[in-house]
Design a protein around this motif. Sequence first.
Motif, PDB file in Angstrom:
ATOM      1  N   PRO A  50       0.817  -1.229   0.000  1.00 59.07           N
ATOM      2  CA  PRO A  50       0.000   0.000   0.000  1.00 59.07           C
ATOM      3  C   PRO A  50       0.845   1.271   0.000  1.00 59.07           C
ATOM      4  O   PRO A  50       0.377   2.328  -0.438  1.00 59.07           O
ATOM      5  CB  PRO A  50      -0.828  -0.121   1.290  1.00 59.07           C
ATOM      6  N   GLN A  51       2.098   1.164   0.453  1.00 63.87           N
ATOM      7  CA  GLN A  51       2.967   2.354   0.448  1.00 63.87           C
ATOM      8  C   GLN A  51       3.330   2.794  -0.968  1.00 63.87           C
ATOM      9  O   GLN A  51       3.785   3.915  -1.165  1.00 63.87           O
ATOM     10  CB  GLN A  51       4.251   2.089   1.249  1.00 63.87           C
ATOM     11  N   VAL A  52       3.181   1.877  -1.928  1.00 63.52           N
ATOM     12  CA  VAL A  52       3.363   2.289  -3.323  1.00 63.52           C
ATOM     13  C   VAL A  52       2.013   2.281  -4.054  1.00 63.52           C
ATOM     14  O   VAL A  52       1.946   2.197  -5.277  1.00 63.52           O
ATOM     15  CB  VAL A  52       4.430   1.428  -4.063  1.00 63.52           C
ATOM     16  N   GLY A  87      10.607   4.292  12.459  1.00 63.20           N
ATOM     17  CA  GLY A  87      10.300   5.246  11.403  1.00 63.20           C
ATOM     18  C   GLY A  87       9.594   4.522  10.277  1.00 63.20           C
ATOM     19  O   GLY A  87       9.410   3.304  10.324  1.00 63.20           O
ATOM     20  N   CYS A  88       9.191   5.262   9.268  1.00 62.86           N
ATOM     21  CA  CYS A  88       8.428   4.684   8.167  1.00 62.86           C
ATOM     22  C   CYS A  88       8.668   5.530   6.931  1.00 62.86           C
ATOM     23  O   CYS A  88       8.670   6.759   7.014  1.00 62.86           O
ATOM     24  CB  CYS A  88       6.942   4.697   8.534  1.00 62.86           C
ATOM     25  N   LEU A  89       8.847   4.890   5.798  1.00 62.18           N
ATOM     26  CA  LEU A  89       9.088   5.645   4.566  1.00 62.18           C
ATOM     27  C   LEU A  89       7.879   6.504   4.179  1.00 62.18           C
ATOM     28  O   LEU A  89       8.012   7.443   3.413  1.00 62.18           O
ATOM     29  CB  LEU A  89       9.455   4.695   3.418  1.00 62.18           C
ATOM     30  N   SER A  90       6.717   6.180   4.756  1.00 54.77           N
ATOM     31  CA  SER A  90       5.519   6.973   4.476  1.00 54.77           C
ATOM     32  C   SER A  90       5.340   8.135   5.450  1.00 54.77           C
ATOM     33  O   SER A  90       4.358   8.880   5.357  1.00 54.77           O
ATOM     34  CB  SER A  90       4.273   6.085   4.508  1.00 54.77           C
ATOM     35  N   LEU A 129       6.135  -6.768  12.231  1.00 52.91           N
ATOM     36  CA  LEU A 129       4.857  -6.301  12.776  1.00 52.91           C
ATOM     37  C   LEU A 129       4.471  -4.945  12.180  1.00 52.91           C
ATOM     38  O   LEU A 129       3.298  -4.696  11.899  1.00 52.91           O
ATOM     39  CB  LEU A 129       4.947  -6.238  14.307  1.00 52.91           C
ATOM     40  N   HIS A 130       5.468  -4.096  11.950  1.00 54.94           N
ATOM     41  CA  HIS A 130       5.218  -2.785  11.331  1.00 54.94           C
ATOM     42  C   HIS A 130       4.651  -2.965   9.913  1.00 54.94           C
ATOM     43  O   HIS A 130       3.656  -2.331   9.551  1.00 54.94           O
ATOM     44  CB  HIS A 130       6.543  -1.997  11.293  1.00 54.94           C
ATOM     45  N   GLU A 131       5.279  -3.849   9.133  1.00 50.86           N
ATOM     46  CA  GLU A 131       4.838  -4.025   7.743  1.00 50.86           C
ATOM     47  C   GLU A 131       3.464  -4.691   7.673  1.00 50.86           C
ATOM     48  O   GLU A 131       2.635  -4.320   6.842  1.00 50.86           O
ATOM     49  CB  GLU A 131       5.864  -4.834   6.942  1.00 50.86           C
ATOM     50  N   ILE A 132       3.229  -5.666   8.545  1.00 52.53           N
ATOM     51  CA  ILE A 132       1.922  -6.342   8.529  1.00 52.53           C
ATOM     52  C   ILE A 132       0.828  -5.364   8.951  1.00 52.53           C
ATOM     53  O   ILE A 132      -0.277  -5.388   8.403  1.00 52.53           O
ATOM     54  CB  ILE A 132       1.967  -7.629   9.383  1.00 52.53           C
ATOM     55  N   ASP A 133       1.135  -4.449   9.864  1.00 53.26           N
ATOM     56  CA  ASP A 133       0.171  -3.398  10.228  1.00 53.26           C
ATOM     57  C   ASP A 133      -0.260  -2.597   8.996  1.00 53.26           C
ATOM     58  O   ASP A 133      -1.429  -2.240   8.850  1.00 53.26           O
ATOM     59  CB  ASP A 133       0.798  -2.410  11.232  1.00 53.26           C
ATOM     60  N   HIS A 134       0.708  -2.308   8.114  1.00 58.33           N
ATOM     61  CA  HIS A 134       0.382  -1.540   6.899  1.00 58.33           C
ATOM     62  C   HIS A 134      -0.713  -2.233   6.084  1.00 58.33           C
ATOM     63  O   HIS A 134      -1.544  -1.576   5.458  1.00 58.33           O
ATOM     64  CB  HIS A 134       1.609  -1.421   5.985  1.00 58.33           C
ATOM     65  N   LEU A 135      -0.669  -3.579   6.061  1.00 55.23           N
ATOM     66  CA  LEU A 135      -1.614  -4.329   5.219  1.00 55.23           C
ATOM     67  C   LEU A 135      -3.040  -4.227   5.751  1.00 55.23           C
ATOM     68  O   LEU A 135      -3.996  -4.513   5.039  1.00 55.23           O
ATOM     69  CB  LEU A 135      -1.172  -5.798   5.109  1.00 55.23           C
TER      70      LEU A 135
HETATM   71 ZN    ZN Z   1       5.970   1.815   7.331  1.00 57.61          ZN
END
Ligand code: ZN
Length: 158
Positions: A50-52, A87-90, A129-135
């Motif tokens: 989703p970040q892209v 941190g997060c690239l978004s 856990l951070h990446e799965i949260d994004h989903l």
């Molecule tokens: Zn992120």
Amino acid sequence: MAIREVRQMGDPVLSKVCKEVKEMNERTQILIEDMFDTMYEANGVGLAAPQVGILKRICVIDCGDDPICLINPVVLETSGEQTGQEGCLSVAGKAGVVTRPNYAKVKALNEDMQEVIVEGEELLARALLHEIDHLDGHLYVEKVEGDLFEVTYEEDEE
Ligand code: ZN
């Protein structure tokens, strides 16, 4: 190789729940390659589709050991606790303090649509856990203790 635009906080695509990937095809293979390229270009340790701008349950992670691609990841187990900077690239240029489990075990499919188990501690657990949260449409800023702060990185010597 292609670098995709990383969507920033406030973009509605970042708060949507992503759809499961049913089959691997060329389009999805290219997406995964582009996600790795985009993550490395931005010096990130993880990136979710989703970040892209793509609402598929795919994320890529590289904490320095091995590149990992997770499709339809599910958290099986967590334990312990760690508190640290995230941190997060978004959320460009910012970081915050987040408490998460210190260990995570995840079931997913790899790029060949074969089931894999990935487990990690510390940074890898945090990244999983951070990446799965994004989903599921969640950003780490929802979990931050205190305020976000500015971070500056050294410019690349180029
Ligand atoms: Zn992120």
